[in-house]
Design a protein around this motif. Structure first.
Motif, PDB file in Angstrom:
ATOM      1  N   THR A   1       5.568  -8.351  13.154  1.00 57.28           N
ATOM      2  CA  THR A   1       5.592  -7.874  11.827  1.00 57.28           C
ATOM      3  C   THR A   1       5.519  -9.105  10.430  1.00 57.28           C
ATOM      4  N   ALA A   2       5.742  -9.116   9.570  1.00 56.07           N
ATOM      5  CA  ALA A   2       6.169 -10.173   8.610  1.00 56.07           C
ATOM      6  C   ALA A   2       7.369 -10.331   9.004  1.00 56.07           C
TER       7      ALA A   2
ATOM      8  N   THR B   1      10.293 -11.843   8.426  1.00 54.84           N
ATOM      9  CA  THR B   1      11.601 -11.936   7.544  1.00 54.84           C
ATOM     10  C   THR B   1      12.585 -13.042   7.220  1.00 54.84           C
TER      11      THR B   1
ATOM     12  N   ARG C   1      -2.560 -10.832   1.196  1.00 54.97           N
ATOM     13  CA  ARG C   1      -1.540  -9.810   1.415  1.00 54.97           C
ATOM     14  C   ARG C   1      -0.098 -10.934   2.495  1.00 54.97           C
ATOM     15  N   ALA C   2      -0.377 -10.803   3.208  1.00 63.38           N
ATOM     16  CA  ALA C   2       0.564 -11.437   3.993  1.00 63.38           C
ATOM     17  C   ALA C   2       1.338 -12.524   3.254  1.00 63.38           C
TER      18      ALA C   2
ATOM     19  N   TYR D   1       1.340 -13.535  -0.450  1.00 61.05           N
ATOM     20  CA  TYR D   1       2.448 -13.164  -0.832  1.00 61.05           C
ATOM     21  C   TYR D   1       3.569 -12.234  -0.318  1.00 61.05           C
ATOM     22  N   ARG D   2       3.984 -11.791   0.794  1.00 55.70           N
ATOM     23  CA  ARG D   2       5.028 -11.391   0.649  1.00 55.70           C
ATOM     24  C   ARG D   2       6.339 -12.066   1.287  1.00 55.70           C
TER      25      ARG D   2
ATOM     26  N   ASP E   1       7.723 -13.194  -1.702  1.00 60.36           N
ATOM     27  CA  ASP E   1       8.879 -12.080  -2.627  1.00 60.36           C
ATOM     28  C   ASP E   1      10.007 -12.540  -1.123  1.00 60.36           C
ATOM     29  N   ILE E   2       9.711 -12.744  -0.116  1.00 66.47           N
ATOM     30  CA  ILE E   2      11.000 -12.639   1.016  1.00 66.47           C
ATOM     31  C   ILE E   2      11.331 -14.709   0.915  1.00 66.47           C
TER      32      ILE E   2
ATOM     33  N   ARG F   1      -1.381 -15.219  -7.831  1.00 70.96           N
ATOM     34  CA  ARG F   1      -1.306 -13.667  -7.327  1.00 70.96           C
ATOM     35  C   ARG F   1      -0.448 -13.096  -8.248  1.00 70.96           C
TER      36      ARG F   1
ATOM     37  N   LYS G   1      10.319 -12.928 -11.715  1.00 71.06           N
ATOM     38  CA  LYS G   1      10.113 -13.628  -9.706  1.00 71.06           C
ATOM     39  C   LYS G   1      11.206 -15.016 -10.062  1.00 71.06           C
TER      40      LYS G   1
END
Length: 645
Positions: A289-290, A292, A318-319, A321-322, A325-326, A377, A400
């Motif tokens: 999973t990405a 957490t 992309r991973a 960048y995710r 955000d977390i 990004r 952000k």
């Protein structure tokens, strides 16, 4: 109330004793080793001046060598919060995201299912290991050999093989294991049509997944069939295994990080194995999973600044960048992330094979701070050739930054973004030490604003920050004990005077307890030092007249740094506004200038030294007359070049 035997064990494994105790004590960082979870502080249970209270975060226990208080997280909360045992458990369970079991007077008599399930998974580890040596696993052994994993590496990582068919289920039931418990451990599944259970892992190389205490809680499997629906397969979530709260190679990585290695977060099992084999022992991976929120907290319990190492392709970005955000809402002082992006088309194993472990180390050492990746990004491949596009970028970045809950970190992110924005939109100042030849974008047909308007030079002549620098430096010479408290501001202070710059460097390098006056005198000469101290504003400064008065020094420094920042901020805004003048009226320009002037006015309003006559500027702001003249000239330029409607 009785609790299931495994509940408290799980609660303790999910709880950071350092974080629990840290709410009540002030750590002695000179004596503590945060990377190893070895922390010291004055005891919260008795009065003392020395740090005799010891916390071992890895073992989950504390002990005071003075009053002999000892215990774990539960006992600490009981003692410091004055609550009963169950209330302490409830407090810690809420923080760990665990649901307190329903009241059950028979719970103590129930079998510890978690221990039973762990015994079943350990039996599965042994079965898979033996299966790897059988004839049916020759393809798996060849694959591992091609990846450089010989017998010793296979043993170290406990690699195994799951044969085709239902071999594991038959093996375990043949030894008397309850079929339902095999299913509950995530090793088998029962079809919806009621047929016999089947093995979850078939025809796959097996990677055991262990918790920080070393218990096998699940498995990952890589298919040997190129046509398989899933190349990698993880076990399902069970009473033992929570994907979002677990990390592959957690226990060994924590131990290696405690010995000083950089914590690296890779994408998968084989990446971890390749990195560990190359000497990067503090490497972990999320589990299918990405990353957490809970995994980020686990990472920060191991190290303050993990390095996220991702493949250098679009999926890897992309991973990353995710993860940003977390992570943004979770950032705390000293807790952040850095990002090491592999060359395009390579993963860590490819890079190490092609260029050696040194190439990987260089990537880790040069990992990007998170703020730079956030900026990349939002700007990569974009064209900001209009005010609307720039405003859209500003809005996105503001949103952000608002996600960051810590006000200090939020402020520093805002400053870093502002500096990168300046470099993007004002390339002339970002090249060759601010004297580059790059030209910024202009609307077609609009003449370039005059480069000889001298507003910046006029502002510099009005802003007598030489005096502020002198007050700051003289205060630190008089009371060097406060240097550590203002070290970041002192490092950022750009001294235009060469003597001031030499004094600043000497103060930054001053050892604790050293004679600052003697050290500075030796560096710049006694005559230059005396000249500094005889400057009128310096000579009458209370912090200089009362050397050693730390409180007075703090007040003076806070005031002086604030004035210096406000004045230089006004200079920078005027300079930036001058460069952005392109014949198009922009209300944002006048707003920014007014904001900068207001900040300058707030910083100087209460000062004794500012005796100049003042005029009222826009919105009633106070400006000296030279500043007002420059400000009006700038606004006139905007007005006169405004295009007709």
């Amino acid at each position: 109330m009785s609790l299931p035997p495994g509940f408290l064990e799980e609660l303790r494994s999910r709880t950071s004793l350092t974080q629990v105790v840290g709410r009540k004590v002030m750590w002695d960082m000179r004596k503590s080793n945060q990377g190893k979870g070895d922390m010291w502080a004055p005891c919260p249970f008795h009065q003392e001046k020395t740090a005799s209270f010891h916390v071992d975060d890895r073992k989950g226990f504390y002990y005071c060598f003075g009053c002999h208080a000892k215990g774990d997280a539960i006992s600490f909360v009981r003692e410091t919060e004055n609550v009963e045992f169950m209330e302490a458990v409830e407090i810690l369970a809420r923080e760990a995201g665990m649901t307190l079991p329903a009241r059950d007077p028979q719970a103590a008599q129930k079998a510890d299912r978690r221990s039973e399930l762990a015994e079943i998974t350990e039996a599965a580890v042994r079965f898979f290991r033996l299966s790897l040596n059988q004839q049916a696993a020759s393809g798996a052994r060849d694959y591992l050999a091609r990846r450089g994993l010989e017998a010793a590496a296979q043993e170290r990582f406990e690699l195994g093989y799951a044969p085709e068919g239902n071999a594991l289920f038959a093996h375990l039931t043949g030894r008397g294991v309850d079929p339902q418990k095999i299913i509950d451990a995530g090793l088998a599944a029962r079809p919806d049509d009621g047929r016999a259970p089947y093995d979850r892992f078939r025809g796959r190389i097996i990677f055991p997944i262990r918790d920080p205490r070393g218990r096998c809680i699940s498995f990952g499997g890589r298919s040997m069939d190129p046509n398989a629906r899933a190349k990698y397969l993880n076990g399902p979530e069970t009473e033992l295994f929570d994907k979002g709260r677990s990390l592959y190679w957690h226990g060994p990585a924590r131990e290696a990080a405690g010995k000083g290695q950089t914590l690296i977060v890779a994408e998968g099992y084989m990446d971890v194995i390749a990195l560990v084999q190359a000497g990067f022992g503090a490497t972990v991976a999320p589990l299918g999973t990405a990353v957490t929120e809970d995994q980020l907290r686990l990472l920060w319990r191991i190290a303050d600044e993990p390095v996220i190492a991702l493949d250098g392709d679009k999926a890897g970005l992309r991973a990353a960048y995710r993860v940003i955000d977390i992570a943004l809402p979770l950032l705390e002082a000293g807790k952040s992330l850095r990002f090491a992006l592999m060359p395009e088309g390579q993963d860590p194993d490819d890079l190490i094979r092609a260029s050696g472990a040194g190439a990987m180390q260089n990537l880790v050492d040069g990992a990007l701070p998170m703020v730079q990746l956030l900026w990349a990004r939002e700007t990569e491949g974009q064209v900001f050739d209009s005010p609307e596009r720039r405003a859209a970028l500003d809005r996105v970045l503001r949103e952000k930054i608002k996600l960051i809950s810590d006000p200090s970190i939020r402020s520093h992110y805002g400053q870093a973004i502002k500096e990168m924005r300046w470099q993007l939109f004002n390339p002339r100042r970002s090249n060759n030490g601010g004297r580059g030849q790059g030209r910024k974008w202009q609307p077609p047909g609009t003449p370039q604003a005059s480069t000889k308007s001298s507003l910046l030079a006029a502002a510099d002549s009005r802003v007598d920050d030489h005096i502020r620098e002198a007050v700051i430096l003289a205060t630190l010479i008089a009371t060097p004990s406060v240097i550590d408290e203002v070290e970041p501001q002192l490092e950022r202070m750009e001294c235009r005077d060469s003597d001031h710059d030499a004094i600043r460097a000497e103060l930054l390098a001053l050892p604790p307890g050293a004679d600052a006056r003697a050290a500075v005198g030796a560096r710049i000469g006694d005559d230059a030092l005396e000249n500094l101290m005889r400057i009128p504003h310096v000579a009458i400064c209370p912090a200089v007249r009362h050397p050693g008065d730390a409180e007075q020094a703090r007040l003076t420094l806070d005031e002086a740094f604030g004035k210096l920042s406000a004045l230089r901020g006004l200079v920078a805004e005027i300079a930036e506004a001058e460069e952005e003048l392109s014949g198009v009226a922009d209300e944002a320009l006048t707003w920014r200038l007014r904001e900068a002037a207001e900040a300058r006015n707030r910083a100087l309003r209460s000062q004794q030294e500012d005796k100049a006559a003042y005029d009222k500027g826009p919105n009633g702001l106070m400006m000296d007359r030279d500043e007002r003249s420059a400000f009006d000239a700038l606004l006139n330029k905007i007005t006169y070049t405004k295009p007709r409607r």
